[in-house]
Design a protein around this motif. Structure first.
Motif, PDB file in Angstrom:
ATOM      1  N   LYS A   1       0.824  -1.205   0.000  1.00 57.96           N
ATOM      2  CA  LYS A   1       0.000   0.000   0.000  1.00 57.96           C
ATOM      3  C   LYS A   1       0.867   1.268   0.000  1.00 57.96           C
ATOM      4  O   LYS A   1       1.972   1.288   0.526  1.00 57.96           O
ATOM      5  CB  LYS A   1      -0.919   0.007   1.213  1.00 57.96           C
ATOM      6  CG  LYS A   1      -1.978  -1.101   1.182  1.00 57.96           C
ATOM      7  CD  LYS A   1      -2.928  -0.908   0.009  1.00 57.96           C
ATOM      8  CE  LYS A   1      -4.105  -1.863   0.070  1.00 57.96           C
ATOM      9  NZ  LYS A   1      -3.730  -3.259  -0.066  1.00 57.96           N
TER      10      LYS A   1
ATOM     11  N   VAL B   1       0.584   5.783   0.350  1.00 60.25           N
ATOM     12  CA  VAL B   1      -0.161   7.010   0.624  1.00 60.25           C
ATOM     13  C   VAL B   1       0.622   8.144  -0.026  1.00 60.25           C
ATOM     14  O   VAL B   1       1.839   8.260   0.167  1.00 60.25           O
ATOM     15  CB  VAL B   1      -0.319   7.270   2.136  1.00 60.25           C
ATOM     16  CG1 VAL B   1      -0.919   8.660   2.384  1.00 60.25           C
ATOM     17  CG2 VAL B   1      -1.184   6.196   2.783  1.00 60.25           C
TER      18      VAL B   1
ATOM     19  N   ASP C   1       2.243   5.056  12.162  1.00 55.21           N
ATOM     20  CA  ASP C   1       1.343   3.916  12.311  1.00 55.21           C
ATOM     21  C   ASP C   1       0.728   3.985  13.701  1.00 55.21           C
ATOM     22  O   ASP C   1       1.430   3.856  14.713  1.00 55.21           O
ATOM     23  CB  ASP C   1       2.120   2.611  12.118  1.00 55.21           C
ATOM     24  CG  ASP C   1       1.231   1.384  12.092  1.00 55.21           C
ATOM     25  OD1 ASP C   1       0.250   1.335  12.861  1.00 55.21           O
ATOM     26  OD2 ASP C   1       1.535   0.444  11.335  1.00 55.21           O
TER      27      ASP C   1
ATOM     28  N   ARG D   1       5.612   4.603   0.605  1.00 53.64           N
ATOM     29  CA  ARG D   1       5.401   3.305  -0.036  1.00 53.64           C
ATOM     30  C   ARG D   1       5.702   2.169   0.940  1.00 53.64           C
ATOM     31  O   ARG D   1       6.318   2.370   1.970  1.00 53.64           O
ATOM     32  CB  ARG D   1       6.292   3.175  -1.262  1.00 53.64           C
ATOM     33  CG  ARG D   1       6.036   4.237  -2.337  1.00 53.64           C
ATOM     34  CD  ARG D   1       7.008   4.069  -3.498  1.00 53.64           C
ATOM     35  NE  ARG D   1       6.743   4.979  -4.599  1.00 53.64           N
ATOM     36  CZ  ARG D   1       7.222   6.208  -4.708  1.00 53.64           C
ATOM     37  NH1 ARG D   1       8.011   6.692  -3.744  1.00 53.64           N
ATOM     38  NH2 ARG D   1       6.938   6.967  -5.752  1.00 53.64           N
TER      39      ARG D   1
ATOM     40  N   LEU E   1       3.622   0.257   2.723  1.00 57.74           N
ATOM     41  CA  LEU E   1       2.838   0.275   3.959  1.00 57.74           C
ATOM     42  C   LEU E   1       2.022  -1.009   4.117  1.00 57.74           C
ATOM     43  O   LEU E   1       1.633  -1.649   3.137  1.00 57.74           O
ATOM     44  CB  LEU E   1       1.904   1.486   3.965  1.00 57.74           C
ATOM     45  CG  LEU E   1       2.577   2.853   3.781  1.00 57.74           C
ATOM     46  CD1 LEU E   1       1.526   3.950   3.699  1.00 57.74           C
ATOM     47  CD2 LEU E   1       3.565   3.126   4.910  1.00 57.74           C
TER      48      LEU E   1
ATOM     49  N   ASP F   1      -1.205  -3.416   5.041  1.00 63.41           N
ATOM     50  CA  ASP F   1      -2.634  -3.341   4.751  1.00 63.41           C
ATOM     51  C   ASP F   1      -3.446  -3.025   5.996  1.00 63.41           C
ATOM     52  O   ASP F   1      -3.114  -3.451   7.101  1.00 63.41           O
ATOM     53  CB  ASP F   1      -3.134  -4.671   4.175  1.00 63.41           C
ATOM     54  CG  ASP F   1      -2.565  -4.948   2.794  1.00 63.41           C
ATOM     55  OD1 ASP F   1      -2.053  -4.009   2.165  1.00 63.41           O
ATOM     56  OD2 ASP F   1      -2.635  -6.112   2.361  1.00 63.41           O
TER      57      ASP F   1
ATOM     58  N   THR G   1      -5.166   2.334   5.350  1.00 68.33           N
ATOM     59  CA  THR G   1      -4.638   1.714   4.141  1.00 68.33           C
ATOM     60  C   THR G   1      -5.429   0.465   3.756  1.00 68.33           C
ATOM     61  O   THR G   1      -4.876  -0.616   3.549  1.00 68.33           O
ATOM     62  CB  THR G   1      -3.148   1.371   4.315  1.00 68.33           C
ATOM     63  OG1 THR G   1      -2.981   0.597   5.516  1.00 68.33           O
ATOM     64  CG2 THR G   1      -2.315   2.619   4.390  1.00 68.33           C
ATOM     65  N   ASP G   2      -6.751   0.633   3.643  1.00 73.60           N
ATOM     66  CA  ASP G   2      -7.557  -0.459   3.093  1.00 73.60           C
ATOM     67  C   ASP G   2      -7.448  -0.485   1.573  1.00 73.60           C
ATOM     68  O   ASP G   2      -7.887  -1.432   0.919  1.00 73.60           O
ATOM     69  CB  ASP G   2      -9.014  -0.331   3.527  1.00 73.60           C
ATOM     70  CG  ASP G   2      -9.624   1.012   3.151  1.00 73.60           C
ATOM     71  OD1 ASP G   2      -8.872   1.950   2.822  1.00 73.60           O
ATOM     72  OD2 ASP G   2     -10.866   1.134   3.204  1.00 73.60           O
ATOM     73  N   LYS G   3      -6.855   0.577   1.018  1.00 73.89           N
ATOM     74  CA  LYS G   3      -6.545   0.660  -0.400  1.00 73.89           C
ATOM     75  C   LYS G   3      -5.401   1.655  -0.559  1.00 73.89           C
ATOM     76  O   LYS G   3      -5.046   2.381   0.382  1.00 73.89           O
ATOM     77  CB  LYS G   3      -7.765   1.111  -1.207  1.00 73.89           C
ATOM     78  CG  LYS G   3      -8.291   2.476  -0.803  1.00 73.89           C
ATOM     79  CD  LYS G   3      -9.533   2.843  -1.600  1.00 73.89           C
ATOM     80  CE  LYS G   3     -10.095   4.192  -1.147  1.00 73.89           C
ATOM     81  NZ  LYS G   3     -11.312   4.552  -1.904  1.00 73.89           N
ATOM     82  N   ASP G   4      -4.806   1.700  -1.741  1.00 76.07           N
ATOM     83  CA  ASP G   4      -3.779   2.695  -2.017  1.00 76.07           C
ATOM     84  C   ASP G   4      -4.447   4.063  -2.111  1.00 76.07           C
ATOM     85  O   ASP G   4      -5.492   4.217  -2.748  1.00 76.07           O
ATOM     86  CB  ASP G   4      -3.067   2.362  -3.325  1.00 76.07           C
ATOM     87  CG  ASP G   4      -2.367   1.021  -3.241  1.00 76.07           C
ATOM     88  OD1 ASP G   4      -1.286   0.963  -2.643  1.00 76.07           O
ATOM     89  OD2 ASP G   4      -2.912   0.033  -3.776  1.00 76.07           O
ATOM     90  N   LEU G   5      -3.831   5.064  -1.471  1.00 83.21           N
ATOM     91  CA  LEU G   5      -4.513   6.339  -1.298  1.00 83.21           C
ATOM     92  C   LEU G   5      -3.759   7.504  -1.937  1.00 83.21           C
ATOM     93  O   LEU G   5      -2.567   7.705  -1.702  1.00 83.21           O
ATOM     94  CB  LEU G   5      -4.695   6.649   0.184  1.00 83.21           C
ATOM     95  CG  LEU G   5      -5.717   5.804   0.945  1.00 83.21           C
ATOM     96  CD1 LEU G   5      -5.666   6.148   2.430  1.00 83.21           C
ATOM     97  CD2 LEU G   5      -7.114   6.033   0.395  1.00 83.21           C
TER      98      LEU G   5
END
Length: 274
Positions: free
Chosen positions: A190, A192, A214, A234, A236, A238, A260-264
């Motif tokens: 993942k 951000v 985190d 970069r 990260l 999940d 980070t449930d998805k790439d943001l």
């Protein structure tokens, strides 16, 4: 024993491996290793294209996928006629003359790597081009897919030869617990990203210090905005919650609950400096 070593950092999605496999196996009968692969519907090695993020912060990754030639292969355990064997070199083969088309192996494979040929009523998958390596090892020490890879993203050889690679690598589907012999480096993680700008000056902010924390582990990651005002975090984990702190001079800005449930892509972030 043999392994596949795949470095995704240099895979450019050229599809040469996939095309080479088709060229080798479509319309060619390599019994007792394999019957002809159908020209459509099967990819014994296939490229998965993974598009991540949101415009304009988007990354594309290419992941070659094939049979994992597992040391603890559930397909072997499920085959009731002994048609699936693990060779001394580690390659798992489905012997076409023994297969009765029960489909139990395909159902048991957690990697979705076994296909069914309806016309021939047999299961089929990657053979590691054993027919080439067995019959002409000097000319063909590696499978066709590896031979045709122009960037050396895809490699094949003895496990000992790739010991250092394996130490840094991951399995594509470790939760399956099948002891895969296909190892990957630089699997997509993942990210951000965002752009910081000064709304009053209508300019991007260069050199802003960014810290991503985190919230569960307390681990921190640092980045600095580039000449375009962009920052990237970069690699990260999940489904973690993060707090982003951005600083430039005496000014600071905090964004909480980044998950980070998805790439943001956080988009354009205003941070007035005056």
């Amino acid at each position: 024993m043999k392994v596949f070593a795949i470095d995704l950092s240099v895979c450019n999605g050229c599809y040469c491996c996939q095309i080479a496999c088709k060229d080798e196996h479509v319309a060619n009968d390599w019994t007792p290793y394999a019957k002809p692969q159908p020209d459509t519907g099967q990819f014994w090695i296939g490229i998965t294209e993974l598009v991540r993020g949101q415009v304009p912060k988007v990354k594309v990754s290419y992941i070659p996928k094939m049979c994992h030639h597992c040391d603890d292969a559930p397909c072997i355990a499920q085959c009731e006629v002994g048609a699936i064997v693990k060779r001394d070199d580690g390659i798992v083969l489905i012997e076409p003359d023994k297969c009765v088309g029960c489909k139990l192996c395909a159902d048991a494979c957690p990697h979705d790597a076994i296909f069914f040929n309806e016309q021939l009523n047999i299961a089929q998958k990657c053979t590691g081009c054993s027919h080439l390596r067995d019959n002409d090892p000097d000319e063909w020490p590696v499978p066709r897919c590896v031979d045709q890879c122009p960037t050396d993203a895809l490699r094949f050889g003895e496990e000992e030869e790739f010991a250092d690679f394996i130490k840094q690598a991951e399995l594509l589907n470790p939760g399956a617990g099948t002891k895969s012999r296909v190892y990957y480096k630089h699997l997509p993680k993942k990210f951000v990203a965002g752009t910081i700008y000064d709304p009053k000056e209508k300019e991007v902010i260069i050199g802003a210090k960014c810290t991503l924390k985190d919230n569960q582990s307390g681990e921190t990651f640092k980045a600095e905005t580039d000449n375009f005002g962009d920052f990237w975090f970069r690699g990260l984990k999940d489904d973690r919650s993060f707090t982003l702190t951005m600083k430039k001079g005496k000014k600071s800005l905090v964004i909480d609950d980044i998950v980070t449930d998805k790439d943001l892509s956080l988009g354009d972030i205003p941070m007035p400096l005056k």
